[in-house]
Design a protein around this motif. Sequence first.
Motif, short mmCIF file in Angstrom:
data_model
loop_
_atom_site.label_atom_id
_atom_site.label_comp_id
_atom_site.label_asym_id
_atom_site.label_seq_id
_atom_site.Cartn_x
_atom_site.Cartn_y
_atom_site.Cartn_z
N GLU A 38 -6.50 1.15 -4.74
CA GLU A 38 -7.72 1.57 -4.23
C GLU A 38 -7.62 2.20 -2.90
O GLU A 38 -8.34 3.02 -2.38
N ILE A 39 -6.61 1.69 -2.19
CA ILE A 39 -6.35 2.31 -0.89
C ILE A 39 -5.79 3.85 -1.11
O ILE A 39 -5.94 4.63 -0.33
N ALA A 40 -4.66 3.73 -2.01
CA ALA A 40 -3.90 4.80 -1.97
C ALA A 40 -4.78 5.90 -2.61
O ALA A 40 -4.56 7.20 -2.11
N GLN A 41 -5.69 5.86 -3.36
CA GLN A 41 -6.85 6.92 -3.63
C GLN A 41 -7.51 7.62 -2.39
O GLN A 41 -7.57 8.99 -2.37
N ALA A 42 -7.84 6.72 -1.58
CA ALA A 42 -8.46 7.52 -0.04
C ALA A 42 -7.38 8.05 0.38
O ALA A 42 -7.56 9.45 1.20
N VAL A 43 -5.96 7.62 0.44
CA VAL A 43 -5.24 8.32 1.31
C VAL A 43 -4.84 9.78 0.52
O VAL A 43 -4.74 10.67 1.13
N ILE A 53 0.88 -1.31 0.12
CA ILE A 53 -0.02 -0.07 -0.12
C ILE A 53 0.98 1.17 -0.03
O ILE A 53 0.53 2.25 -0.74
N GLY A 54 1.90 1.34 0.84
CA GLY A 54 2.68 2.26 0.91
C GLY A 54 3.48 2.93 -0.36
O GLY A 54 3.72 4.13 -0.88
N HIS A 55 3.85 1.66 -1.16
CA HIS A 55 4.39 1.91 -2.54
C HIS A 55 3.37 2.52 -3.12
O HIS A 55 3.74 3.71 -4.17
N ALA A 56 2.26 2.03 -3.40
CA ALA A 56 1.01 2.70 -4.16
C ALA A 56 0.92 4.35 -3.76
O ALA A 56 0.48 4.96 -4.78
N ILE A 57 0.88 4.53 -2.67
CA ILE A 57 0.39 5.96 -2.17
C ILE A 57 1.72 6.71 -2.51
O ILE A 57 1.25 7.69 -3.26
N SER A 58 2.94 6.20 -2.43
CA SER A 58 4.23 7.31 -2.90
C SER A 58 3.96 7.52 -4.18
O SER A 58 4.11 8.63 -4.68
N SER A 59 3.64 6.39 -5.16
CA SER A 59 3.70 6.60 -6.33
C SER A 59 2.49 7.47 -6.94
O SER A 59 2.58 8.37 -7.87
#
Length: 253
Positions: A226-231, A24-30
């Motif tokens: 899908e989690i990164a979008q919320a963050v 999830i953290g990788h997707a958020i960073s990206s």
Amino acid sequence: MNSVNSTPAQSSGVVIVTGGSRGIGHAISSLLAREGHAVAINYAANAAPAEELARTITASGGRALAIRADVSKPEEIHALFERAAELGPLAGLVNNAGITGTKVRIDEQTAETLDTLFNINVRATMLAAGEAVRRMSTRHGGKGGVIVNLSSVAARLGGLPGLVPYAATKAAVETFTRGLANEVAHEGIRVNAVAPGLTATDMVSPETAKLAETVVPMGRVGHVDEIAQAVAFLLSPASSYMTGSVMTVSGGR
Ligand code: NAP
């Protein structure tokens, strides 16, 4: 509208993502990099994927640094924030790094495994938030900012068998989110949490992922994006009136 907490500095400042090397953290960073943030991608052990992501972001005109820091160590959390400052003033923190701990019943847990679990999931979240508040709070001369903590639906469900202490750490994260939001609401800082359901990462075994077909109303695991979008939404001015909230992203679970 006054300056509220929408922090215009967000897109020019740096966002620290703990545990940004995988999942999830990788997707958020990206995603944050694609949205124009400078990103400090933290990792504990897996340097290669964090450095590769930082290179990709930099090659496409963004700003990113991969920074090693074991968040279970307070001095390494402090060093992470100092190093991230090379990218600019701090605008946000995503407390994402987390572990499930040892998957056994409570009568088989030990003080050592519980210490490690709580140090990473709870204590590090609080210490990193403290570092962020010292830099972002208007009380300390900062411009405000946003903190997003990663919880889990386990906080309310009590956790899968063997993962009860993990669930309890996430309940602590949610209570901390609500309390800290109150504490710094007048200082330009918003604090929210995202509570994912079963999400396809290294944290979820194939057997657990299979469970999603029956226990998740939508019948599938979530994708990291899908989690990164919320963050990203909680970090953005689009959520400027949200603080102290927990956003559930779980396919209905
Ligand atoms: P993951 O794939 O296992 O990745 C964990 C990340 O945390 C990695 O980048 C890892 O770095 C980092 N990390 C672990 N210990 C660390 C430490 N001591 N210091 C710094 N970084 C550390 O996990 P994930 O599934 O993406 O989970 C991310 C967050 O979402 C966690 O807080 C988790 O509890 C939460 N969550 C996940 C799910 C799910 O189903 N996956 C559901 C609900 C909530 P290295 O690569 O260097 O080891």
